[in-house]
Each structure stands twice: as structure tokens, then as C-alpha cells.
Enzyme design. Sequence first.
Site, PDB file in Angstrom:
ATOM      1  CB  THR A 133     -26.355   1.160   1.199  1.00 10.04           C
ATOM      2  OG1 THR A 133     -24.993   0.824   1.170  1.00 10.04           O
ATOM      3  CG2 THR A 133     -27.094   0.512   0.065  1.00 10.04           C
ATOM      4  N   GLY A 176     -19.105  -4.660  -2.503  1.00 11.12           N
ATOM      5  CA  GLY A 176     -19.902  -5.171  -1.380  1.00 11.12           C
ATOM      6  C   GLY A 176     -21.111  -5.968  -1.850  1.00 11.12           C
ATOM      7  CB  THR A 187     -28.156  -0.829   4.382  1.00 17.92           C
ATOM      8  OG1 THR A 187     -27.091  -0.032   4.923  1.00 17.92           O
ATOM      9  CG2 THR A 187     -29.308  -0.827   5.371  1.00 17.92           C
ATOM     10  N   GLY A 188     -25.527  -2.631   5.237  1.00 18.81           N
ATOM     11  CA  GLY A 188     -24.740  -3.104   6.375  1.00 18.81           C
ATOM     12  C   GLY A 188     -23.369  -3.537   5.920  1.00 18.81           C
ATOM     13  N   GLY A 223     -21.141  -5.319   4.143  1.00 19.49           N
ATOM     14  CA  GLY A 223     -21.397  -6.092   2.934  1.00 19.49           C
ATOM     15  C   GLY A 223     -20.829  -7.497   2.889  1.00 19.49           C
TER      16      GLY A 223
HETATM   17  N1  ASP Z   1     -23.605  -2.797   2.210  1.00 17.84           N
HETATM   18  C1  ASP Z   1     -22.768  -1.779   1.683  1.00 17.84           C
HETATM   19  C2  ASP Z   1     -21.447  -2.371   1.319  1.00 17.84           C
HETATM   20  O1  ASP Z   1     -20.939  -3.197   2.035  1.00 17.84           O
HETATM   21  C3  ASP Z   1     -22.532  -0.660   2.637  1.00 17.84           C
HETATM   22  C4  ASP Z   1     -23.749  -0.090   3.295  1.00 17.84           C
HETATM   23  O2  ASP Z   1     -24.781  -0.702   3.362  1.00 17.84           O
HETATM   24  O3  ASP Z   1     -23.635   1.019   3.789  1.00 17.84           O
HETATM   25  O4  ASP Z   1     -20.870  -1.941   0.337  1.00 17.84           O
END
Ligand code: ASP
Length: 339
Positions: free
Chosen positions: A203, A233, A254-255, A257
Site C-alpha cells: 500500500t 481492507g 500499511t499491513g 488490514g
Molecule cells: N493494508 C492493506 C490491506 O489490508 C494492505 C497493505 O497495506 O499492503 O488491504
Amino acid sequence: MKKPIFSIIALLFSFIGIGFLFLGNLESDEKSERPEFALAIHGGAGAMSRDLMTDELEVQYRSGLEAALQKGEEILKNGGSAMDAVEATIHILEDNPLFNAGKGAVFTHEETVELDASFMDGGTGNAGAVAGIKTIKHPISAARLVMDSSVHVMMAGEGADKFASSYGLEVVENTYFHTERRLKQVQEKKAGEEPKVLKKHGTVGCVALDKEGNLAAGTSTGGMTNKRYGRVGDAPIIGAGTYANNESCAVSCTGHGEYFIRNVVAYDVSALMQYGNKSLQEAGDHIIHEKLVKQNASGGLISLDKDGNIHMPFNSAGMFRGFIKSNGSSGIAIYDDEF
Ligand code: ASP
């Protein structure tokens, strides 16, 4: 007998005086250190081990982050708003196929791209978000449009695409977002293999503080590889993936979700500062390194407080990240042994 008492009292007063002077200095130091403007970005957190990264790819990631920072800096330096800086900076990252947002976003199980984004103005508390859009070239602008031109906060699916195109945002075929690398990644995942490419969340996000003291935050993503059934997410959820409040801070996450939604991460940083008197660093570290770690939840965030402090904690192997401040300090990093 009186003399020593007077001396002690005099001494006490001088200590108190020195104390006030010192506090005064600290405060004015803080004020003078507060940058006129500041901006931070991320390009996703995840398992970026040096083994999976070639020198060439690393240069590309770093220059992609650099280009985004430059854009944000140019806007803020010229007196532009934090909101304009966040939007334009995220455009650069959405256009870069390396990042999981806009072009180069991950594929769904059905091998299409569905994009999520959100945007928040720390000055007014206004916010906008889109989920599962398929044809708007810059999802972050669609999120901002929902904020600026509708009475709603979130729009999803076809309706959101329609709304954004009716306001003249650039429309593209879904294939515009497709890249070979991401297609391979989803096909490997569907075949039950762990994708052999960089395993990162990817993200993108940006937080900014402008010369007027306004904060803004934005986040844009393709979500998770192989997502299905309209999965959404944290990125488009205000308070989970994105939050901004001029009284406290601006945050983009980011992470994984699902955990970021359950823990209302972005808002939690702000709440810990506002109601818990924590510093930006204490708040972010508590959530990322204690709360989420206990839940085996991986990810990170970028945060910027009203005094221009920046903190970018993550509990994964790496996070693509960078910052600039008007006082000349700046940096770009990927791994956890960098700043
Ligand atoms: N947080 C985002 C999601 O879960 C994914 C990401 O951060 O890469 O959609």
C-alpha cells in the site's frame, strides 16, 4: 541564624529562576525546531529481505520514493496545502508500477484489480473514501472527491467509479493497472505456492503538515493479493488505515488490514496522544510493537504530529518509507536497520 535562611531562600529562588529559564528555552527551542512544513510517505510494509531484493530493484524503489517526496516538497515549499501535497504525492506512487496502488496493484482471485483509497483533512475533520473501484486512474483523487463533492464519506464499487467519472476524473480500462509481475504473484498464490517475488503489503500513503499548520493524510492500495468476495481492507476505512486531526497527528497505515481495522490503528495513535498524553513515538510504538505484535499482526504506519515530528514504526522486516522537512532533513529507507 537569619543569614543562612536568607541564603537558602535566595538559592532556592535562583534555582527556580534557572528552571524557568531552562523550560523557556526548551519551549522556544521546540518552536524554532518546528519545521515550516513536513511530509512523510510509505510504499508498503512487509518481508523485504535483502536476499529478495536486487541492487537494481532497490535503486528503482528508492528513486520512486524520492520522486514522490520531491513532488510533495515542491507543493509545500510553495505554500500549497497539506491536502494538495498528499494527493499529488500519492499520484506519483499510484503511477509507479512497483507499488501496490494504482498501476501495479495486486490482483484479486478473479485476476482483476480492485482499488481502495481514503483521504482526511486534519483541519476540518472531513474525510472521503472509495472501495473496490476498477476504472479510476488515481483512486486517491476519487477519495478526495467523495470528501469535497458529496455529503458522504465512503462510496464502493461501480457507484464509486461512476461518481468519480461523472466529475471528470481520468478513467482507464482495468487492464491499465495490470502488470506481469502481479499476475504471476496471484497465479502462484492460487496454485498454493508462496509467490517468489518480494512478499510485501505494498500500500502507499502520505501524511503532510503545511505552512498553515494543517495536517492531512491519504492511503491508496490494491489490497491483498488473491482477495475475493469484495474483500476490503483498512486502507479506505477512516480511523483504521487513515486519520488526521490538527490537534494531534496525521497517520497512514500499511499491513494486514483485518487487524488494522479491528484495532482502529490510525485513530488509536491520535487518541493515545489526545487523551492519553502520549507522544507520537510512544503512541505508534505501543500499537505497532506491543498491541499488534501480541496478535501476530504485521505492518507499520507513518505518522506526523502537529509540531512536525515524524515517526514511522513497523514490525515487519521492512517498510518502504521516506520523509522531508523544511529544515532540510530528509531520508529514504527500506530495511529496519536504517533510520
Ligand atoms: N493494508 C492493506 C490491506 O489490508 C494492505 C497493505 O497495506 O499492503 O488491504
